[in-house]
Design a protein around this motif. Structure first.
Motif, PDB file in Angstrom:
ATOM      1  N   LEU A  24       0.818  -1.213   0.000  1.00 51.65           N
ATOM      2  CA  LEU A  24       0.000   0.000   0.000  1.00 51.65           C
ATOM      3  C   LEU A  24       0.852   1.262   0.000  1.00 51.65           C
ATOM      4  O   LEU A  24       1.944   1.273   0.569  1.00 51.65           O
ATOM      5  CB  LEU A  24      -0.900   0.027   1.245  1.00 51.65           C
ATOM      6  CG  LEU A  24      -1.957  -1.055   1.353  1.00 51.65           C
ATOM      7  CD1 LEU A  24      -2.632  -0.999   2.718  1.00 51.65           C
ATOM      8  CD2 LEU A  24      -2.984  -0.916   0.241  1.00 51.65           C
ATOM      9  N   PRO A  25       0.340   2.323  -0.601  1.00 51.91           N
ATOM     10  CA  PRO A  25       1.020   3.611  -0.426  1.00 51.91           C
ATOM     11  C   PRO A  25       1.094   3.947   1.069  1.00 51.91           C
ATOM     12  O   PRO A  25       0.199   3.592   1.841  1.00 51.91           O
ATOM     13  CB  PRO A  25       0.103   4.595  -1.158  1.00 51.91           C
ATOM     14  CG  PRO A  25      -0.670   3.762  -2.123  1.00 51.91           C
ATOM     15  CD  PRO A  25      -0.837   2.412  -1.459  1.00 51.91           C
ATOM     16  N   LYS A  26       2.144   4.630   1.477  1.00 47.50           N
ATOM     17  CA  LYS A  26       2.370   4.918   2.896  1.00 47.50           C
ATOM     18  C   LYS A  26       1.151   5.560   3.545  1.00 47.50           C
ATOM     19  O   LYS A  26       0.754   5.190   4.657  1.00 47.50           O
ATOM     20  CB  LYS A  26       3.592   5.812   3.067  1.00 47.50           C
ATOM     21  CG  LYS A  26       3.903   6.125   4.530  1.00 47.50           C
ATOM     22  CD  LYS A  26       5.095   7.054   4.664  1.00 47.50           C
ATOM     23  CE  LYS A  26       5.498   7.318   6.095  1.00 47.50           C
ATOM     24  NZ  LYS A  26       4.467   7.612   7.032  1.00 47.50           N
ATOM     25  N   MET A  27       0.515   6.494   2.890  1.00 53.25           N
ATOM     26  CA  MET A  27      -0.640   7.190   3.456  1.00 53.25           C
ATOM     27  C   MET A  27      -1.766   6.211   3.777  1.00 53.25           C
ATOM     28  O   MET A  27      -2.400   6.293   4.822  1.00 53.25           O
ATOM     29  CB  MET A  27      -1.147   8.257   2.480  1.00 53.25           C
ATOM     30  CG  MET A  27      -2.398   8.982   2.948  1.00 53.25           C
ATOM     31  SD  MET A  27      -3.098  10.068   1.686  1.00 53.25           S
ATOM     32  CE  MET A  27      -1.817  11.279   1.522  1.00 53.25           C
ATOM     33  N   TYR A  28      -2.020   5.256   2.882  1.00 50.71           N
ATOM     34  CA  TYR A  28      -3.095   4.285   3.095  1.00 50.71           C
ATOM     35  C   TYR A  28      -2.731   3.315   4.211  1.00 50.71           C
ATOM     36  O   TYR A  28      -3.551   2.984   5.056  1.00 50.71           O
ATOM     37  CB  TYR A  28      -3.404   3.513   1.813  1.00 50.71           C
ATOM     38  CG  TYR A  28      -3.910   4.354   0.675  1.00 50.71           C
ATOM     39  CD1 TYR A  28      -4.215   5.708   0.816  1.00 50.71           C
ATOM     40  CD2 TYR A  28      -4.077   3.809  -0.577  1.00 50.71           C
ATOM     41  CE1 TYR A  28      -4.674   6.468  -0.240  1.00 50.71           C
ATOM     42  CE2 TYR A  28      -4.541   4.554  -1.643  1.00 50.71           C
ATOM     43  CZ  TYR A  28      -4.834   5.883  -1.471  1.00 50.71           C
ATOM     44  OH  TYR A  28      -5.293   6.625  -2.517  1.00 50.71           O
ATOM     45  N   TYR A  29      -1.481   2.841   4.186  1.00 50.53           N
ATOM     46  CA  TYR A  29      -1.044   1.925   5.240  1.00 50.53           C
ATOM     47  C   TYR A  29      -1.141   2.607   6.605  1.00 50.53           C
ATOM     48  O   TYR A  29      -1.621   2.019   7.571  1.00 50.53           O
ATOM     49  CB  TYR A  29       0.384   1.430   4.988  1.00 50.53           C
ATOM     50  CG  TYR A  29       0.859   0.546   6.105  1.00 50.53           C
ATOM     51  CD1 TYR A  29       0.437  -0.778   6.180  1.00 50.53           C
ATOM     52  CD2 TYR A  29       1.675   1.049   7.112  1.00 50.53           C
ATOM     53  CE1 TYR A  29       0.831  -1.591   7.224  1.00 50.53           C
ATOM     54  CE2 TYR A  29       2.075   0.236   8.164  1.00 50.53           C
ATOM     55  CZ  TYR A  29       1.649  -1.071   8.222  1.00 50.53           C
ATOM     56  OH  TYR A  29       2.026  -1.869   9.266  1.00 50.53           O
ATOM     57  N   ASP A  30      -0.696   3.847   6.683  1.00 54.28           N
ATOM     58  CA  ASP A  30      -0.757   4.578   7.947  1.00 54.28           C
ATOM     59  C   ASP A  30      -2.199   4.718   8.419  1.00 54.28           C
ATOM     60  O   ASP A  30      -2.481   4.621   9.613  1.00 54.28           O
ATOM     61  CB  ASP A  30      -0.124   5.961   7.807  1.00 54.28           C
ATOM     62  CG  ASP A  30       1.390   5.918   7.715  1.00 54.28           C
ATOM     63  OD1 ASP A  30       1.986   4.844   7.955  1.00 54.28           O
ATOM     64  OD2 ASP A  30       1.984   6.969   7.392  1.00 54.28           O
ATOM     65  N   TYR A  31      -3.123   4.941   7.490  1.00 55.66           N
ATOM     66  CA  TYR A  31      -4.535   5.079   7.857  1.00 55.66           C
ATOM     67  C   TYR A  31      -5.051   3.785   8.493  1.00 55.66           C
ATOM     68  O   TYR A  31      -5.691   3.807   9.543  1.00 55.66           O
ATOM     69  CB  TYR A  31      -5.369   5.433   6.628  1.00 55.66           C
ATOM     70  CG  TYR A  31      -6.853   5.433   6.898  1.00 55.66           C
ATOM     71  CD1 TYR A  31      -7.455   6.487   7.562  1.00 55.66           C
ATOM     72  CD2 TYR A  31      -7.648   4.360   6.508  1.00 55.66           C
ATOM     73  CE1 TYR A  31      -8.824   6.480   7.829  1.00 55.66           C
ATOM     74  CE2 TYR A  31      -9.003   4.336   6.771  1.00 55.66           C
ATOM     75  CZ  TYR A  31      -9.587   5.398   7.424  1.00 55.66           C
ATOM     76  OH  TYR A  31     -10.930   5.382   7.693  1.00 55.66           O
TER      77      TYR A  31
END
Length: 181
Positions: free
Chosen positions: A27-34
């Motif tokens: 996942l893109p970092k932003m999505y994984y972080d979410y």
């Protein structure tokens, strides 16, 4: 850590940590972080992880286990095991079919899916995708007309229960989301 990554690359994931690592890679970092983060100092998230770590199984020795049946009922609906899909938002960040794919997986696993109020698929899209037993998560909205309209939509679309969520009178401060803008 390197050994774990090699194991993941060589075969299928076999535990939650390996699935989490695959998600981090895919996942893109932003999505994984979410998906992986929590609010404030992530205290509740850490406590939840620790609570699961404290669960142990008591082995039964010399007991016939040839016919194990994990099925149970929830509100009169029989499911294959005491596991349900909890309401979680924005599944399309991880998969193009979003909640539709989740509902199909719940149906295939003979369990209940609780559709999030913040789903990236509509109530109607998920309902028409398969025959999963569906519940709907409903937040307590200040504007009661919004809640009334949502309840009417879930009733029309065959959802079997409302899961009333009262834990978010104010959204938590999710620091990873702030950093990711």
């Amino acid at each position: 850590m390197v050994l774990i990554l090699l194991m993941i690359m060589e075969g299928e994931p076999v535990n939650v940590n390996e699935f989490q690592e695959l998600a981090r890679q895919a996942l893109p970092k932003m999505y994984y972080d979410y998906y992986s983060g929590g609010a404030e100092d992530q205290y509740t998230l850490k406590e939840n992880v620790e609570a699961f770590r404290r669960i142990t199984f008591r082995p039964r020795i010399l007991v016939d286990v040839s016919r194990i049946n994990l099925s149970t009922t929830v509100l009169g609906y029989k499911i294959s095991a005491p596991i349900m899909v909890a309401p979680s938002a924005m599944h399309k960040l991880a998969h193009p079919e979003g909640g539709i794919a989740t509902a199909r997986a719940a149906a295939a696993s003979n369990t209940i899916m609780v559709l999030s109020s913040v789903s990236s698929c509509t109530i109607e899209e998920v309902a028409s995708s398969c025959n999963a037993i569906r519940f709907f998560q409903l937040y307590v909205y200040k504007n009661r007309d919004v809640a009334t309209q949502l309840v009417q939509r879930v009733e029309r679309n065959g959802y079997k229960a409302i899961v009333l969520t009262v834990d978010v009178p104010m959204l938590g401060r999710r620091e990873a989301d702030i950093k990711n803008k």
